[in-house]
Scaffold this motif. Sequence first.
Motif, mmCIF file in Angstrom:
data_model
loop_
_atom_site.group_PDB
_atom_site.id
_atom_site.type_symbol
_atom_site.label_atom_id
_atom_site.label_comp_id
_atom_site.label_asym_id
_atom_site.label_seq_id
_atom_site.Cartn_x
_atom_site.Cartn_y
_atom_site.Cartn_z
ATOM 1 N N LYS A 17 0.828 -1.201 0.000
ATOM 2 C CA LYS A 17 0.000 0.000 0.000
ATOM 3 C C LYS A 17 0.872 1.265 0.000
ATOM 4 N N GLU B 87 2.487 1.742 -3.397
ATOM 5 C CA GLU B 87 1.509 2.204 -4.388
ATOM 6 C C GLU B 87 1.169 3.679 -4.215
ATOM 7 N N LEU B 88 0.940 4.073 -2.954
ATOM 8 C CA LEU B 88 0.574 5.473 -2.707
ATOM 9 C C LEU B 88 1.715 6.417 -3.080
ATOM 10 N N LEU C 292 3.180 11.826 0.671
ATOM 11 C CA LEU C 292 2.365 10.899 1.448
ATOM 12 C C LEU C 292 2.618 11.161 2.934
ATOM 13 N N GLN D 17 -1.128 16.870 6.583
ATOM 14 C CA GLN D 17 -1.976 16.682 5.406
ATOM 15 C C GLN D 17 -2.516 18.023 4.921
ATOM 16 N N PRO E 232 -2.381 12.272 0.595
ATOM 17 C CA PRO E 232 -3.123 11.208 1.273
ATOM 18 C C PRO E 232 -2.423 10.815 2.570
ATOM 19 N N GLN F 210 1.801 6.935 -6.701
ATOM 20 C CA GLN F 210 0.668 7.691 -7.210
ATOM 21 C C GLN F 210 0.717 9.173 -6.832
ATOM 22 N N TYR F 211 1.202 9.464 -5.628
ATOM 23 C CA TYR F 211 1.178 10.844 -5.137
ATOM 24 C C TYR F 211 2.588 11.342 -4.879
ATOM 25 N N ILE G 208 -1.777 7.556 5.302
ATOM 26 C CA ILE G 208 -1.945 6.134 5.595
ATOM 27 C C ILE G 208 -1.602 5.906 7.061
ATOM 28 N N LYS H 7 9.788 12.485 -4.512
ATOM 29 C CA LYS H 7 8.726 11.963 -3.655
ATOM 30 C C LYS H 7 9.024 12.298 -2.198
#
Length: 689
Positions: free
Chosen positions: A46, A49-50, A57, A199, A206, A53-54, A208, A185
């Motif tokens: 997870k 993947e995040l 995080l 956030q 996102p 994608q972003y 987590i 990143k």
Amino acid sequence: RAKNEKSNDFDHNPHLNPFTNRPFSPAYYKILEKRKVLPAWEARQKVVELVKQYQVLVLQGETGSGKTTQVPQFLLLAGIAKGKAIACTQPRRVAAMSVAKRVSEEMDVALGQEVGYTIRFEDRSGPKTVLKYLTDGMLLREAMNDPMLSRYGVIILDEAHERTLSTDILFGLIKEVLPKRKDLKIVVMSATLNAEKFQEYFEGAPMIDVPGRMYPVEIFYTPEPEKDYLIAAIRTVIQIHIVEDEGDILLFLTGEEEIEQACREIRDEVKKLGNEVGDMLVVPLYSSLPPAQQQRIFDQAPPKNKRGVPGRKVVVSTNIAETSLTIDGIVYVIDPGFAKNKIYNPRLRVESLLVSPISKASAKQRAGRAGRTRPGKCFRLYPERAFEKELKENTYAEILRSNLNSVVLTLLKLGIQDIVHFDYMDPPAPETLMRALEELNYLGALTDDGKLTQIGMRMSEFPLDPQMSKVLLSAEKLQCVNEAVSIIATLNVPMIFLRPKDQQSEADAAKSRFAHEDGDHLTYLNAFNAYKLKKESPDWCYDHYLNSRALKQANDVREQLLQIMVKIGMKIQSKPMNDPDYYQNIKKAILSGYFMQVAHLQRAGHYLTFRDDQVVAIHPSSTLDHKPEWCMYNEFVLTSKNYIRTVTEIRPDWLFEIAPEYFDLDEIKNSEAKRKLERVYKRMKESDE
Ligand code: ADP
Ligand code: MG
């Protein structure tokens, strides 16, 4: 999808280490089993993947869930950094070193090769390093030379909840870099504390949540406040040891001296109890402890004694063990409710470390340390009503309680001109920023309209307080570079003079052999020079109550500062010792950085700090043999009484020579010191004519 999963899986090739192309060692597989049960392990797919994608995080998780050790490895193996390195910041030096060592073992590589660390004055990383743990302050320094942070493909801001000064500045900096570096990143990692704030700051990031496996922790309070928390804490350790089941103890105290004292007393008390109770391993943990000793917190508790009573480990730690380092096996936590905190009063320009009550958030974190492996107990050495009514919810961000001189210099070096409107997560008080601009201006680092000067540029090259950098720069003209750099180096390491509680008079006698009558800075110099003359002998240090580890570190620091000085083109020159100006020039060089920390002896017999008019006394540790009328000091110590520490005599006429703007008599309000200075000034002018 299936293929993708495989490439993120660690045991896709169970035998070859992808970093060394060598077979994995048995130790690797042993640690791997432990890693696989960490909560972070479950979240690895997870997380990867995040991050793909972003761009940003936010990851929050209980302390000990595997954030710091595992997440960087997941991203590394998933190739997220695209051939660049991964940086993982830590607010604490100890954590950076300890975690890097652990992760190098987990990855089965040599520390300093693929996995390394960088802390101030110590770099264990190299060209091969793909995962680097470093203090937030060091990443900030790297940014000064590489504002796009182009070496890194991933930057992990760990322990973000600590809200240290450097992490806060990095937040703002990275927010500016993100649109310019689409490939970069960012992972913001924090304990389960206010992560929403991060956030919000990185709009749209996102979050987590790595759920921790927490066992219940029973909380106990004292019925009444304790008069002396140290005594109460030691008593509690002993009580637990006598009556409670097997399981290790973590005791939170505020600093080195207190921790060492507690360790000694606990050992003594346990010895008195004989083998009715189990054996006890007592280990201290604080930032200035050498790495090998820091490692001892991970040692196993002693085995059962002859009578079959199990042993116990007690770790006596500063805040480091609150969230930065996880020690497995802790079942009992003792929380006296205090920590050493930095506070800053911009009006008095005094920054101090003060023992003060912790926040509710800290108290909860501390308690949480007891429930990692099984249900635990937390003994709070204060009443429940104090927890409810007296503790504030959260600790204030460091930026709100610090002197910002260094930060402002860093921001300007980074090319950020408008420091007032920089995107701070919590903006500092305007007064504190103004103070910083003003002081940097007096130091010659900034022009009157706030632009970096040539001196300011050079000052920013040193990983030091601006005042200290200024001393080094001035030493060139005053031809005392070797001496100034030795003094500055000794001021940047743990105390070089030892003073064991039971040998204070012997220690004081030993120190007096290095004493210089003009003051402590020169005493430091004498001790350091003697150490070099004795070929850095640890035995000699031991005999003379000198901390050989600190002196060795000072020697390293000195070498590194000299390298920087050579790099920026300074001439490393000194006058011979028999030159009549030898000592005077050293003192002048120090004054060029510390003219804002001058005290004047009043006729009434006490000292007042110049301009701020604080009543202060020279610290009893000083080697000054008289009370000079004027002196400069390195540190203002706030305790029941205000002390100035590391004090050296100066001559008042130097003040006009070295810092005429600061000592502009037209600007200074009337006082005994001012009247004295006016007379000095008049005499100077007369002798000029
Ligand atoms: P987090 O960052 O979420 O607080 P860490 O990644 O620091 O967690 O630690 C995860 C686990 O790794 C710890 O619970 C502990 O079991 C283990 N660990 C970490 N460092 C060491 C070490 N130096 N020695 C032994 N075990 C360690
Ligand atoms: Mg961590």
